[in-house]
Write a protein that holds these residues in place. Structure first.
Motif, PDB file in Angstrom:
ATOM      1  N   ARG A 114       0.833  -1.209   0.000  1.00 56.81           N
ATOM      2  CA  ARG A 114       0.000   0.000   0.000  1.00 56.81           C
ATOM      3  C   ARG A 114       0.868   1.260   0.000  1.00 56.81           C
ATOM      4  N   ASP A 203      -9.289  -5.533   6.033  1.00 57.30           N
ATOM      5  CA  ASP A 203     -10.206  -5.251   4.935  1.00 57.30           C
ATOM      6  C   ASP A 203      -9.925  -3.881   4.331  1.00 57.30           C
ATOM      7  N   ALA A 204      -9.703  -2.885   5.189  1.00 57.86           N
ATOM      8  CA  ALA A 204      -9.387  -1.543   4.692  1.00 57.86           C
ATOM      9  C   ALA A 204      -8.040  -1.536   3.984  1.00 57.86           C
ATOM     10  N   ARG A 207      -8.309  -2.951   0.519  1.00 56.84           N
ATOM     11  CA  ARG A 207      -8.947  -2.019  -0.429  1.00 56.84           C
ATOM     12  C   ARG A 207      -7.937  -1.025  -0.991  1.00 56.84           C
ATOM     13  N   LYS A 210      -3.335  -2.744  -4.376  1.00 51.59           N
ATOM     14  CA  LYS A 210      -3.765  -3.157  -5.716  1.00 51.59           C
ATOM     15  C   LYS A 210      -2.987  -4.345  -6.280  1.00 51.59           C
ATOM     16  N   ARG A 233     -10.247 -11.914  -3.548  1.00 55.52           N
ATOM     17  CA  ARG A 233      -9.242 -10.851  -3.401  1.00 55.52           C
ATOM     18  C   ARG A 233      -7.831 -11.386  -3.479  1.00 55.52           C
TER      19      ARG A 233
END
Length: 263
Positions: A114, A203-204, A207, A210, A233
């Motif tokens: 991230r 979960d966050a 998101r 990628k 996912r």
């Protein structure tokens, strides 16, 4: 593989954190970053590294207050551990890397992805991310209960972690060795890191991440609920290589799995 120019290096993050890591292989080789689990250190990947292809650039990192890394910081979140690893990639001028983490290290690997979306090409979890009792965000009652177990009886809580990651038939002496090792994690960072893990909102984080994610999960420890929840996912690949600590128990086979991950 015969290690090429293995060196131990240091990167300093401000005045509070010094991260130690090992760099192995040619500087211009495809980069693989290895992140250990809670209460462990980069030594877990020593034998794995020895079985990787000669052209691979391997960076094995000691997280803060694990192994040879030191920190006096006040923040012990998974995101902050991710910044430790990102600092190593920056120091090594890495432009593309697969980042693999074991257990808590898998959560850290997600955060590195991230933080560095243009650098991290693939995230790999070695028996991580599929434990629903740890990784999805918990309500405050369950969070407090989980943290309380470590504050009230730390040795028993560590034993519970090891037992939970040990399929039927795991050698009791092996479990005892893991309990002793993980139970010796430096404090207060050890307990604070557990709190950071329990409070991490996977979960966050997913998101905001990628890259493709591959999870190599001990077959006997996979819950169907995890497959149902996250199967769209990340790719969950069952493995039969030992206990939760299979990178230590089966280094050659773990290296084969990692070598098969493309950018």
């Amino acid at each position: 593989m015969t290690p090429v120019d293995p060196t131990t290096r240091t990167v300093r993050r401000s005045d509070h954190t010094t991260i130690r890591y090992t760099a192995t292989g040619p500087a211009d080789g495809p980069a693989l970053v290895l992140i250990h689990g809670w209460g462990c250190d980069r030594g877990d990947f020593g034998a794995v590294t020895g079985h990787l292809p000669d052209d691979r650039r391997v960076l094995a990192v000691d997280l803060a207050e694990h192994g040879a890394s030191r920190s006096t910081r006040d923040v012990w979140t998974i995101e902050e551990f991710g910044r430790d690893v990102a600092a190593v990639l920056d120091a090594e001028a890495v432009t593309a890397a697969v980042v693999a983490g074991h257990s808590l290290g898998a959560a850290v690997a997600v955060e590195v992805g991230r933080l560095l979306p243009g650098t991290v090409t693939h995230v790999v979890a070695l028996d991580g991310l599929h434990y629903l009792g740890l990784f999805p965000a918990q309500d405050e009652r369950r969070t407090a209960a989980a943290i309380g177990r470590f504050r009230d009886d730390f040795p028993a809580a560590v034993r519970g972690l090891v037992e939970g990651g040990s399929p039927t038939g795991t050698d009791p002496a092996l479990k005892d060795a893991y309990v002793a090792r993980m139970g010796a994690v430096r404090q207060p960072a050890g307990t604070r890191a557990i709190e950071g893990l329990v409070r991490w909102d996977m979960d966050a984080a997913l998101r905001g991440t990628k890259q493709p994610i591959t999870v190599y999960a001990v077959r006997d420890l996979i819950a169907q609920e995890a497959i149902d929840r996250y199967g769209d996912r990340f790719t969950i690949v069952p493995v039969d290589l030992g206990s939760h600590h299979f990178p230590v128990e089966a280094p050659r086979e773990t290296a084969r799995l990692l070598a098969g991950i493309g950018g």
